[in-house]
Design a protein around this motif. Structure first.
Motif, PDB file in Angstrom:
ATOM      1  N   ASP A 114       0.826  -0.930  -0.046  1.00 47.34           N
ATOM      2  CA  ASP A 114       0.092   0.189  -0.008  1.00 47.34           C
ATOM      3  C   ASP A 114       0.626   1.294  -0.311  1.00 47.34           C
ATOM      4  O   ASP A 114       0.482   2.280  -0.995  1.00 47.34           O
ATOM      5  CB  ASP A 114      -0.646  -0.050   0.805  1.00 47.34           C
ATOM      6  N   THR A 118       1.103   4.232  -2.710  1.00 46.45           N
ATOM      7  CA  THR A 118       1.152   5.951  -1.856  1.00 46.45           C
ATOM      8  C   THR A 118       1.981   6.553  -2.786  1.00 46.45           C
ATOM      9  O   THR A 118       2.329   7.424  -3.240  1.00 46.45           O
ATOM     10  CB  THR A 118       0.662   5.977  -0.787  1.00 46.45           C
ATOM     11  N   SER A 122       2.140  10.025  -5.225  1.00 40.18           N
ATOM     12  CA  SER A 122       2.679  10.990  -5.122  1.00 40.18           C
ATOM     13  C   SER A 122       3.927  10.650  -6.166  1.00 40.18           C
ATOM     14  O   SER A 122       3.582  12.938  -6.774  1.00 40.18           O
ATOM     15  CB  SER A 122       3.662  10.980  -3.685  1.00 40.18           C
ATOM     16  N   ASP A 179       6.667   9.977   1.182  1.00 38.71           N
ATOM     17  CA  ASP A 179       6.059   8.439   0.552  1.00 38.71           C
ATOM     18  C   ASP A 179       7.192   7.717   0.375  1.00 38.71           C
ATOM     19  O   ASP A 179       7.084   6.578   0.617  1.00 38.71           O
ATOM     20  CB  ASP A 179       5.193   9.003  -0.563  1.00 38.71           C
TER      21      ASP A 179
END
Length: 425
Positions: A114, A118, A122, A179
């Motif tokens: 996950d 992400t 980004s 991230d």
């Protein structure tokens, strides 16, 4: 691990009394418990017992010897059973640790996946902004200054817009970098957890093998006790008492005991058949489906896979399988063709059987009733073959089957695993 049922006190007295009658009359010893070559070398013969009666001192010495042998049989059997219990608990602890670590590693890997998604989003957003900044570069502002020097308000607006855009870009680039760092940290955790699984798997396998060895040793000791204790007690009675006319009572006692055992077996078989015929929530056994699988038992599922408060220990822990509860003594079937890799005391699992079903897959069957294991380590079994009877041994609060499906030794949720193979549990 199975043990032979004990005789009632009344029937046992008949047994030893009859043994005296047989010994005194010089009749055949075939009615007594069979004497193996090993036990014949280790324990007194009936001729030695009769010879010892020739003098008080010899008789007393033989009584002391036999009492010591009986005591040794009992203590050795008890010690081996205690060792088997301890080995089973050590195996259970190692298996639980491996199962929980595997579940944690899967959770970490999911979180890492996950976080990676992400971070990728980004970075994609930052890339799109970079392209936008390229199209609306500072060259356009310079051109406006040269061609429209009097439009100061518009110029200030454009400069302010460029400043805001730059601030937004800095924030997006910073978030993308953060991230990416989070994703890498999660991936490192997942990799570290995965690297530790190998040692945990080896430890669980080693403890299981040790538990099997301890279970085998305990069974051998119990068998020795069952085979020899009654004979030794009969010899002891022959040395210490004078009883006559008891052979008829002995035969009646043996017949009554056989009839009682037959009634118990018939009642258990009837209960198992009724449970198999009337249990709701699905029946077990039968012909394997096209994928080669069957349901391992009848009954409703009473507890599923996952973290829960254990009803026996009252601690939060992973319940690594599903519980199926048709009835006490109901049959347990092999869910798939396989080879028995464990049959014995599994600690909190109680009496347990584990099958290697091939391809890295194994199935485990726990809480089997004492005396209810019907297979042996190394034996090959077929899907739908009865391998045991349901009980409530180990960490259990009622008769049920604890059924596990394992991939490369680690437990996985049996519901989707079996569903993918056409079986509902």
């Amino acid at each position: 691990m199975s043990t032979s049922p004990s005789l009632s006190l009344r029937n046992r007295s008949r047994l030893v009394a009859a043994a005296v009658a047989v010994a005194l009359a010089g009749s055949t010893l075939a009615v007594l418990a069979p004497v193996t070559s090993a036990s014949a070398a280790s324990y007194p013969s009936w001729s030695e017992v009769q010879k010892a009666k020739s003098s008080t001192s010899a008789q007393q010495a033989k009584v002391t010897e036999i009492k010591s042998l009986i005591s040794t049989l009992k203590s050795e059997a008890a010690a081996k059973q205690k060792a088997a219990q301890a080995a089973g608990e050590a195996y259970q602890a190692a298996q639980n640790k491996y199962d929980e670590a595997t579940l944690e590693q899967k959770t970490l890997q999911s979180q890492a996946d996950d976080a990676e998604q992400t971070a990728a989003q980004s970075e994609e957003q930052a890339g799109q902004l970079a392209a936008q900044l390229g199209r609306a570069s500072a060259n356009d502002v310079t051109t406006d200054i040269l061609t429209h020097p009097s439009d100061s308000g518009d110029l200030l607006y454009e400069l302010g817009a460029m400043s805001k855009l730059s601030e937004q870009a800095d924030g997006i680039y910073s978030q993308a970098s953060q991230d990416r760092g989070t994703a890498q940290a999660q991936a490192d955790k997942a990799d570290k957890a995965k690297a530790a699984l190998g040692d945990l798997a080896d430890a669980a396998q080693s403890k299981m093998q040790q538990a099997q060895g301890a279970a085998d040793a305990a069974q051998t000791a119990v068998d020795a006790q069952n085979d020899n204790e009654s004979r030794l007690e009969a010899q002891l009675t022959a040395l210490t008492t004078k009883q006559r006319g008891v052979e008829a009572d002995y035969r009646k006692g043996v017949a009554a005991e056989k009839a009682r055992q037959a009634r118990i077996a018939a009642a258990a078989a009837k209960a198992a058949a009724k449970a198999a015929a009337t249990s709701q929530g699905g029946t077990g056994g039968g012909t394997a489906n096209s994928a080669g699988w069957v349901r391992p038992a009848g009954g409703f599922q009473t507890s599923g896979y996952g973290i829960r408060v254990d009803p026996y220990t009252h601690y939060t822990a992973l319940h690594a399988g599903v519980d199926l509860a048709p009835a006490c003594y109901a049959p347990i079937y092999a869910a798939h063709d396989g080879t028995v890799t464990f049959a014995g005391n599994g600690g909190g699992y109680g009496n347990e059987v584990i099958l290697d079903n091939g391809g890295g897959i194994s199935t485990a069957y726990g809480h089997i009733v004492d005396g209810g294991i019907m297979v042996a380590n190394g034996q090959h079994v077929s899907a739908g073959q009865q391998i045991a009877k349901i009980g409530s041994t180990g960490w259990s609060t009622g008769c049920h089957l604890h059924f596990e499906t394992r991939v490369n030794g680690a437990a996985v949720d049996p519901v989707p695993f079996m569903a993918a193979r056409g079986i509902s549990v």
